[in-house]
Design a protein around this motif. Structure first.
Motif, mmCIF file in Angstrom:
data_model
loop_
_atom_site.group_PDB
_atom_site.id
_atom_site.type_symbol
_atom_site.label_atom_id
_atom_site.label_comp_id
_atom_site.label_asym_id
_atom_site.label_seq_id
_atom_site.Cartn_x
_atom_site.Cartn_y
_atom_site.Cartn_z
ATOM 1 N N ILE A 1 0.833 -1.191 0.000
ATOM 2 C CA ILE A 1 0.000 0.000 0.000
ATOM 3 C C ILE A 1 0.875 1.251 0.000
ATOM 4 O O ILE A 1 0.654 2.194 -0.743
ATOM 5 N N LYS A 2 1.909 1.221 0.823
ATOM 6 C CA LYS A 2 2.783 2.395 0.966
ATOM 7 C C LYS A 2 3.635 2.656 -0.273
ATOM 8 O O LYS A 2 3.692 3.745 -0.786
ATOM 9 N N LYS A 3 4.302 1.585 -0.747
ATOM 10 C CA LYS A 3 5.280 1.788 -1.813
ATOM 11 C C LYS A 3 4.775 1.380 -3.183
ATOM 12 O O LYS A 3 5.482 1.557 -4.176
ATOM 13 N N GLY A 4 3.563 0.802 -3.229
ATOM 14 C CA GLY A 4 3.048 0.362 -4.519
ATOM 15 C C GLY A 4 3.790 -0.831 -5.101
ATOM 16 O O GLY A 4 3.819 -1.039 -6.301
ATOM 17 N N ILE A 5 4.431 -1.626 -4.235
ATOM 18 C CA ILE A 5 5.110 -2.829 -4.724
ATOM 19 C C ILE A 5 4.188 -4.018 -4.487
ATOM 20 O O ILE A 5 3.590 -4.128 -3.421
ATOM 21 N N HIS A 6 4.106 -4.920 -5.438
ATOM 22 C CA HIS A 6 3.277 -6.104 -5.221
ATOM 23 C C HIS A 6 3.848 -6.900 -4.045
ATOM 24 O O HIS A 6 5.059 -7.089 -3.961
ATOM 25 N N TRP B 1 -13.132 -20.134 15.985
ATOM 26 C CA TRP B 1 -12.012 -19.397 15.410
ATOM 27 C C TRP B 1 -12.487 -18.588 14.201
ATOM 28 O O TRP B 1 -12.885 -19.172 13.191
ATOM 29 N N ILE B 2 -12.471 -17.295 14.328
ATOM 30 C CA ILE B 2 -12.871 -16.437 13.204
ATOM 31 C C ILE B 2 -11.776 -16.520 12.146
ATOM 32 O O ILE B 2 -10.639 -16.136 12.378
ATOM 33 N N PHE B 3 -12.145 -17.061 11.008
ATOM 34 C CA PHE B 3 -11.151 -17.522 10.056
ATOM 35 C C PHE B 3 -11.098 -16.664 8.793
ATOM 36 O O PHE B 3 -10.463 -17.023 7.832
ATOM 37 N N SER B 4 -11.828 -15.548 8.766
ATOM 38 C CA SER B 4 -11.749 -14.752 7.538
ATOM 39 C C SER B 4 -11.144 -13.396 7.821
ATOM 40 O O SER B 4 -11.268 -12.860 8.921
ATOM 41 N N ARG B 5 -10.493 -12.862 6.820
ATOM 42 C CA ARG B 5 -9.918 -11.519 6.905
ATOM 43 C C ARG B 5 -10.353 -10.747 5.663
ATOM 44 O O ARG B 5 -10.414 -11.311 4.576
ATOM 45 N N GLN B 6 -10.605 -9.471 5.850
ATOM 46 C CA GLN B 6 -11.056 -8.661 4.718
ATOM 47 C C GLN B 6 -9.825 -8.016 4.093
ATOM 48 O O GLN B 6 -9.679 -6.793 4.064
ATOM 49 N N ARG B 7 -8.926 -8.870 3.625
ATOM 50 C CA ARG B 7 -7.610 -8.431 3.211
ATOM 51 C C ARG B 7 -7.211 -9.076 1.901
ATOM 52 O O ARG B 7 -7.775 -10.081 1.494
ATOM 53 N N GLU C 1 -4.246 -10.269 -9.691
ATOM 54 C CA GLU C 1 -3.555 -8.989 -9.563
ATOM 55 C C GLU C 1 -4.598 -7.919 -9.222
ATOM 56 O O GLU C 1 -5.701 -7.956 -9.742
ATOM 57 N N VAL C 2 -4.250 -7.001 -8.377
ATOM 58 C CA VAL C 2 -5.185 -5.900 -8.121
ATOM 59 C C VAL C 2 -4.473 -4.577 -8.343
ATOM 60 O O VAL C 2 -3.253 -4.501 -8.294
ATOM 61 N N GLU C 3 -5.270 -3.538 -8.578
ATOM 62 C CA GLU C 3 -4.655 -2.223 -8.687
ATOM 63 C C GLU C 3 -4.491 -1.608 -7.314
ATOM 64 O O GLU C 3 -3.493 -0.984 -7.014
ATOM 65 N N SER C 4 -5.521 -1.805 -6.478
ATOM 66 C CA SER C 4 -5.453 -1.198 -5.158
ATOM 67 C C SER C 4 -5.542 -2.272 -4.089
ATOM 68 O O SER C 4 -6.480 -3.051 -4.068
ATOM 69 N N TYR C 5 -4.521 -2.309 -3.237
ATOM 70 C CA TYR C 5 -4.512 -3.292 -2.156
ATOM 71 C C TYR C 5 -5.284 -2.803 -0.946
ATOM 72 O O TYR C 5 -5.534 -3.519 -0.012
ATOM 73 N N GLN C 6 -5.580 -1.509 -1.008
ATOM 74 C CA GLN C 6 -6.245 -0.848 0.099
ATOM 75 C C GLN C 6 -7.496 -1.602 0.522
ATOM 76 O O GLN C 6 -8.318 -1.954 -0.308
ATOM 77 N N GLY D 1 -12.824 -0.836 3.363
ATOM 78 C CA GLY D 1 -13.422 -0.090 4.464
ATOM 79 C C GLY D 1 -14.885 -0.408 4.652
ATOM 80 O O GLY D 1 -15.514 0.037 5.603
ATOM 81 N N THR D 2 -15.434 -1.204 3.742
ATOM 82 C CA THR D 2 -16.844 -1.576 3.879
ATOM 83 C C THR D 2 -16.934 -2.904 4.607
ATOM 84 O O THR D 2 -18.024 -3.403 4.843
ATOM 85 N N GLY D 3 -15.796 -3.464 4.932
ATOM 86 C CA GLY D 3 -15.826 -4.786 5.526
ATOM 87 C C GLY D 3 -15.651 -5.849 4.461
ATOM 88 O O GLY D 3 -15.723 -7.028 4.739
ATOM 89 N N GLU D 4 -15.416 -5.438 3.225
ATOM 90 C CA GLU D 4 -15.138 -6.426 2.190
ATOM 91 C C GLU D 4 -13.682 -6.339 1.787
ATOM 92 O O GLU D 4 -13.041 -5.303 1.904
ATOM 93 N N SER D 5 -13.161 -7.442 1.308
ATOM 94 C CA SER D 5 -11.762 -7.475 0.914
ATOM 95 C C SER D 5 -11.594 -6.756 -0.424
ATOM 96 O O SER D 5 -12.547 -6.628 -1.198
ATOM 97 N N PRO D 6 -10.387 -6.263 -0.739
ATOM 98 C CA PRO D 6 -10.160 -5.617 -2.042
ATOM 99 C C PRO D 6 -10.485 -6.547 -3.212
ATOM 100 O O PRO D 6 -10.739 -6.080 -4.321
ATOM 101 N N LEU D 7 -10.504 -7.838 -2.949
ATOM 102 C CA LEU D 7 -10.825 -8.782 -4.022
ATOM 103 C C LEU D 7 -12.249 -8.579 -4.544
ATOM 104 O O LEU D 7 -12.543 -8.876 -5.698
ATOM 105 N N ALA D 8 -13.120 -8.037 -3.677
ATOM 106 C CA ALA D 8 -14.525 -7.869 -4.057
ATOM 107 C C ALA D 8 -14.672 -6.904 -5.225
ATOM 108 O O ALA D 8 -15.662 -6.942 -5.956
ATOM 109 N N ALA D 9 -13.670 -6.042 -5.430
ATOM 110 C CA ALA D 9 -13.777 -5.040 -6.492
ATOM 111 C C ALA D 9 -13.350 -5.577 -7.856
ATOM 112 O O ALA D 9 -13.496 -4.902 -8.870
ATOM 113 N N ILE D 10 -12.812 -6.782 -7.919
ATOM 114 C CA ILE D 10 -12.319 -7.310 -9.196
ATOM 115 C C ILE D 10 -13.385 -8.181 -9.831
ATOM 116 O O ILE D 10 -13.452 -9.391 -9.607
ATOM 117 N N GLU D 11 -14.211 -7.528 -10.645
ATOM 118 C CA GLU D 11 -15.401 -8.220 -11.159
ATOM 119 C C GLU D 11 -15.075 -9.490 -11.930
ATOM 120 O O GLU D 11 -15.727 -10.521 -11.758
#
Ligand code: ANZ
Ligand code: ZN
Length: 819
Positions: free
Chosen positions: A90-95, A424-430, A460-465, A468-478
Motif C-alpha cells: 500500500i505504501k510503496k506500490g510494490i506487489h 475461530w474467526i477464520f476470515s480476513r477482509q484483506r 492482480e489488483v490495482e489497489s490493495y487498500q 473499508g466496507t468490511g469487504e476485501s479488495p478482491l470484491a472489487a475485481i469483477e
C-alpha cells in the motif's frame, strides 16, 4: 598463527553450499529425527540474533542426531502471507509477492552464515500457489465436514486500518498496529468450529513432552470449567414466569445469592425489564454499547450496572432477588447471567457494595468468624452455614455435590461443562492471504470450489487498500469475482474473504517431507515415518495460538482419516528471548527494532565469525531463559576459539603414529569430557557443555597438569566431532587439516564408563540464605557453570524476583540474593 576465521568460514560455507551435508535420505529403513524450527515471517528487517538463538539450538541437536546416524529432516521455509507485506504494498506500490521474494532472498543469504544443516530441497513458502492450493484443500475438507460455518459476527474493527482484527491483534482495546481504539462491527465471517475439539485439545496435552508452562497456557486458554446451570424464574411485567438460567461453578453458594446480574446486551433484557425502568435501562445499554476499545475496558473495571425493575425467585428459598444489568457479565460465556454471591465472589462483592445490596455469608472459614461483617469476599473453601439442610458440609466438595444433586432432582439445574475457548474467526477482509475457496450461488447456496480447480489464485489488483466496507479488495475485481456455479452453472460469485495468517502455519510441518507433491498435500505413508516432529523449537510467543491451531488441524485431519497420528509435536522447546540494554529506555529489554537495541548478526559474523556467534548465543545462559546480550561475552568466545586453534595446530600436537596411545590421565580426561558434554547436551544445557570444552582446553594447556600433550588420532576426532555441533567451521577445518578426513565421515563418540571415577561433590543451593536444593557437580566445574545449573534448579524461587548477586563458597554452597 592466529585463526583466520574469515577465510576458513567462507571456504566451508561454499563447500556446504556446493555439496550439502546431512541431506534427508529417501531410504526409510533407519531411525529418523525430524527437527523443526518455527518458520519465520520474512520481514524486511532481516534476521536478528534472537532468530539465531532458536536456529542454532535446533541445529546442535540435528547435528548430533546426524552424526549418530539418524536420517534427518531439518527443513526451513517461509510464513510469508501477512499484513506487513501488504502494508508495504500500500505504501510503496510494490506487489506483496515481489516484496516477499526479496525479503526471502535476504533471509536465505543471512541463514547461510548460521551454517545450519538445512535441507534446502525441502523449502516451502506459504504464498506459493502450489502450497496454498493445499491450504485451501484442507479448508474445503473442514467445510465438507461441517467444521466451517458462516456467521454475522461482531468483530473487532479498526476504523483506521479499515479491517477486522483478531483478538490477539487488539491490545488494551487498541489496534496493535496503529493504536486506534478498536470498535465492534457486525460483519459476515467464516468461522471454524475449534470448540468441537476443546476436549480433545485438552486431553492431548497430557501425553506431550512440552514445557509445563506451555501446557498450562494451553489449558487456561481452553479454559474448561465444570459447574451447573441453575434455572431461576423471573416474574415478567405481564405476570408470567420466564426461565432465566445461570451458569455457576460455585453451586455451594446458592443460599448466598442476593441478586442476579445479566449481560446488558442479553436477548432476554427487553422481556424482563419493567416499564418504570425501561428508559434508564435503554440509556445504559446505549451508553455501554457506544463505548469502545480502551474506554470500554476502563468502564468494565468499574463494575457499573443498573436495576431492571424485575425480580427473580430463588430456586430453593423463593426469596425475591433483584435483577441488574452489569457490565462485568459477558454475553458470550455460560448463559450470560450470573447469580450474585457478594459474600464469596470479589466482583459481586464490589457490585453489592456499590448498589447497596445485601451480603449473605454461607461459607465459614475453617478457622475464624461466623456472621461477622465481611470486609471482602471470602473465596476459599470452608464449612457451609445459613444453608438449611446443607449446613456443616464441606463447601467445595460434599456441599457443592449435594446442592447440585438436590437441584438436579428438583429439575431446577443441570450439570454443565463450559469452555473459554471460542470458535475461530477464520476470515480476513484483506488481500495478501489465501482466498477462501468457496462460491456463493443464488440457487445452490455455498459451494466449494472443486478440487481440480484449485488453487484459487490471488488475482492482480490495482489497489490493495482495504475497502473499508468490511469487504476485501478482491470484491472489487469483477472478472475474478463473477464465476459460474460449479454445480448448476448459473451466475455465481466467489467468496472474497481471505484466510488469516495462521492458516499456512497450521499444517506446514505436514508438507516438509514432500514439498513438491502435485496430486496431494502430503503422503500418508511418508508422514507415518517422519511424524510426529521429534523436536520443535521456537519462541514462547507461539505458546498458545499457533500451537493450538496446528494441533487442531492435525486432529481434524486425523479424524478425517488422512493422518495416523493426532498430535504433531512430541517434544517442544521454547528458547528464551535475547535481551539487551537499550540506550533509549535505559533498561534491559527484549531486542526489537522499536527499542533500538537490535544486534545485527551480519556485523557480528564479520567481526567475530559465525562459529563465535553460534557459540556465544548458546553460552549466554540456559536456553529456555531470557538472556542478556553483551559484546564482551562474544570476545571471550572468540579468544577461546583462537586458543583452541593455536593449541590444536601446534607442531606435533597430534601424533603421526596411528597406534599412538596417550598417557592414561589424558585418556581419562578426554573420556570425562565426552561424558560431561553429552550429559549436559542431553539435559538441554548446551551453555554448560561449552563450559566443558573450555575446561578441557584449560586442563590440556596447563603445563603443571600435563606436559606438552600429544593427542592420538582417535581422541582428536572425538574432541573435534563434539565441538563441530557448536562450531562447525573450525571443527571441519581441523578435521581435514589434522586427520585428513571430512566431518561426514566421522562418527559420534561414546565414552568408556570404566574410566570414569566419581569425582563429584554436592553443594547446597540457597536463596536469601534458605536452603532450596542441592546439586552434584564435577570437581572440575567452574563457578559460572555451577551458578547456571543451580539457578535452574531453584528457578521457582527466583522467577519473579530481582537477582541482586550470588555468593559462592567453593565446594560448599551457592547463595542467590534476591529482592
Ligand atoms: C456464582 C458464584 C459464586 C460464582 C462464587 C463464583 C464465585 P469460570 O470458572 O471462569 O467458568 N460467570 C458465569 N457466567 C459468566 C459470564 N457470562 N460473565 C461473567 N461471569 C460469569 O467461572 C464461572 C463463574 O463465573 C460462575 O460462578 C459465575 O459466578 C461467573 F462465590 O456463580 B459464579
Ligand atoms: Zn449453483
Amino acid at each position: 598463527m592466529s585463526y583466520d576465521f574469515e577465510k576458513i568460514e567462507k571456504k566451508w560455507q561454499k563447500n556446504w553450499q556446493d555439496s550439502p551435508v546431512a541431506q534427508t535420505k529417501n531410504d526409510k529403513s533407519g531411525k529418523k529425527f525430524y527437527c523443526l524450527d518455527m518458520f519465520p515471517y520474512p520481514s524486511g528487517s532481516g534476521l536478528h540474533v534472537g532468530h539465531w538463538r532458536g536456529y542454532v539450538l535446533s541445529d546442535v541437536y540435528s547435528r548430533i542426531k546426524w552424526l549418530e546416524g539418524y536420517n534427518i529432516l531439518h527443513p526451513m521455509g517461509w510464513d510469508a502471507f501477512g499484513l506487513p507485506a501488504e502494508n508495504d504494498a500500500i505504501k510503496k506500490g510494490i506487489h506483496p509477492a515481489i516484496n516477499t521474494a526479496s525479503n526471502i532472498a535476504n533471509f536465505k543469504k543471512q541463514l547461510k552464515e548460521v551454517a545450519v544443516i538445512y535441507d534446502w530441497s525441502k523449502e516451502i513458502n506459504t504464498t506459493d500457489p502450489n502450497y496454498y492450493k493445499w491450504t485451501q484443500w484442507i479448508f474445503l475438507k473442514m467445510f465438507d465436514a461441517g467444521l466451517a460455518y458462516e456467521q454475522d459476527m461482531p468483530i473487532n474493527w479498526c476504523p483506521a486500518c479499515l479491517t477486522g482484527l483478531a483478538n490477539e491483534e487488539v491490545v488494551n482495546g487498541e489496534c496493535d498496529r496503529c493504536a486506534t481504539p478498536v470498535e465492534q462491527k457486525r460483519i459476515r465471517q467464516w468461522v471454524l468450529k475449534i470448540t468441537d475439539y476443546a476436549e480433545k485439545l485438552l486431553k492431548g496435552l497430557d501425553k506431550l513432552e512440552w514445557p509445563e508452562k506451555v501446557k498450562t497456557m494451553q489449558r487456561n486458554w481452553i479454559g474448561k470449567s465444570e459447574g451447573a446451570e441453575i434455572t431461576f424464574q423471573v416474574i415478567a411485567p405481564d405476570g408470567s414466569l420466564i426461565d432465566l438460567p445461570v451458569y455457576t461453578t460455585c453451586a455451594h453458594t446458592i443460599y448466598g445469592v442476593t441478586f442476579l446480574s445479566i449481560a446488558s446486551d442479553h436477548d432476554l433484557v427487553p422481556l424482563i425489564v419493567t416499564s418504570d425502568y425501561k428508559d434508564q435501562v435503554i440509556d445504559y445499554q446505549n451508553k455501554y454499547a457506544s463505548l469502545v476499545g480502551a474506554k470500554k475496558l476502563e468502564e468494565t473495571g468499574k463494575k457499573t450496572g443498573i436495576f431492571t425493575g424485575a425480580y427473580a425467585l430463588h430456586p430453593i428459598t423463593q426469596d425475591r432477588l433483584p435483577i441488574y444489568l452489569a457490565d462485568y457479565v459477558l454475553k458470550g460465556y455460560g448463559t450470560g447471567v450470573v447469580m450474585g454471591v457478594p459474600a464469596h465472589d470479589e466482583r459481586d462483592f464490589e457490585f453489592a457494595k456499590k448498589y447497596d445490596l445485601p451480603i449473605k455469608q454461607v461459607v465459614q472459614p475453617y478457622k475464624g468468624y461466623k456472621n461477622t461483617e465481611l470486609t471482602q469476599a471470602y473465596t476459599e473453601d470452608g464449612i457451609l452455614i445459613n444453608s438449611d439442610a446443607f449446613d456443616g458440609a464441606q463447601a467445595f466438595t460434599v456441599g457443592k455435590e449435594n446442592i447440585i444433586d438436590f437441584l438436579v432432582k428438583a429439575k431446577k439445574a443441570e450439570r454443565k461443562v463450559n469452555y473459554k475457548l471460542r470458535d475461530w474467526i477464520f476470515s480476513r477482509q484483506r488481500y495478501w492471504g489465501e482466498p477462501i475457496p468457496l462460491i456463493h450461488c443464488p440457487k445452490c447456496g455455498i459451494v466449494g470450489v472443486p478440487e481440480d480447480q484449485l488453487p484459487v489464485t490471488l488475482p492482480e489488483v490495482e489497489s490493495y487498500q482495504p475497502t473499508g466496507t468490511g469487504e476485501s479488495p478482491l470484491a472489487a475485481i469483477e472478472e475474478w469475482v463473477n464465476v459460474p456455479c460449479p454445480k448448476c452453472h448459473s451466475r455465481a460469485k466467489r467468496e472474497t474473504n481471505t484466510m488469516p495468517q495462521w492458516a499456512g502455519s497450521s499444517w506446514y510441518f505436514l508438507r516438509y517431507p514432500n514439498p513438491d507433491l502435485n496430486d496431494k498435500p502430503f503422503d500418508k505413508h511418508e508422514l507415518k515415518y517422519w511424524l510426529p516432529v521429534d523436536l520443535y523449537v521456537g519462541g514462547i510467543e507461539h505458546a498458545i495460538l499457533h500451537l493450538l491451531y496446528a494441533r487442531f488441524y492435525t486432529k481434524v485431519l486425523y479424524d478425517l482419516g488422512y493422518l495416523t497420528f493426532d498430535e504433531p509435536f512430541s517434544h517442544l522447546f521454547n528458547q528464551g528471548m535475547v535481551t539487551k540494554y537499550s540506550e533509549k529506555s535505559k533498561k534491559v529489554e527484549k531486542m526489537s527494532k522499536s527499542k533500538g537495541n537490535v544486534v545485527n548478526p551480519d556485523e557480528m559474523v564479520k567481526e567475530y565469525g559465525s562459529d563465535a556467534l553460534r557459540m556465544y548465543i548458546l553460552f549466554m545462559g540456559p536456553p529456555e531463559l531470557d538472556s542478556q546480550w553483551q559484546d564482551s561475552g562474544l570476545d571471550g568466545i572468540k579468544r577461546f576459539l583462537n586458543r583452541f586453534w593455536l593449541f590444536m595446530t601446534q607442531e606435533n600436537r597430534v601424533s603421526k603414529d596411528i597406534n599412538y596411545q596417550e598417557a592414561i590421565e589424558i585418556v581419562k580426561r578426554i573420556n570425562s569430557f565426552i561424558k560431561d558434554f553429552q550429559e549436559r547436551i542431553d539435559a538441554f544445557k548446551p551453555n554448560t557443555a561449552i563450559s566443558s570444552c573450555m575446561e578441557l582446553l584449560n586442563d590440556l594447556t596447563d603445563q603443571n597438569k600435563h606436559k606438552d600433550v600429544v593427542l592420538s588420532f582417535s581422541s582428536t576426532e572425538k574432541i573435534l566431532v563434539l565441538l563441530s555441533t557448536l562450531a562447525p567451521h573450525i571443527s571441519s577445518e581441523l578435521i581435514e587439516k589434522l586427520l585428513n578426513k571430512q566431518l561426514q565421515d566421522c562418527s559420534w563418540p561414546t565414552y568408556d564408563k570404566t574410566l570414569i571415577k566419581d569425582e563429584s561433590f554436592t553443594i547446597a543451593i540457597q536463596v536469601n540464605g534458605k536452603l532450596r536444593g542441592t546439586i552434584d557437580v564435577d570437581v572440575n566445574a567452574q563457578e559460572d557453570e555451577i551458578r547456571s545449573l543451580a539457578y535452574q534448579q531453584v528457578f521457582k524461587w527466583l522467577e519473579d524476583k530481582m537477582l541482586m548477586k550470588h555468593i559462592y563458597v567453593k565446594n560448599k554452597l551457592i547463595n542467590f540474593i534476591v529482592k
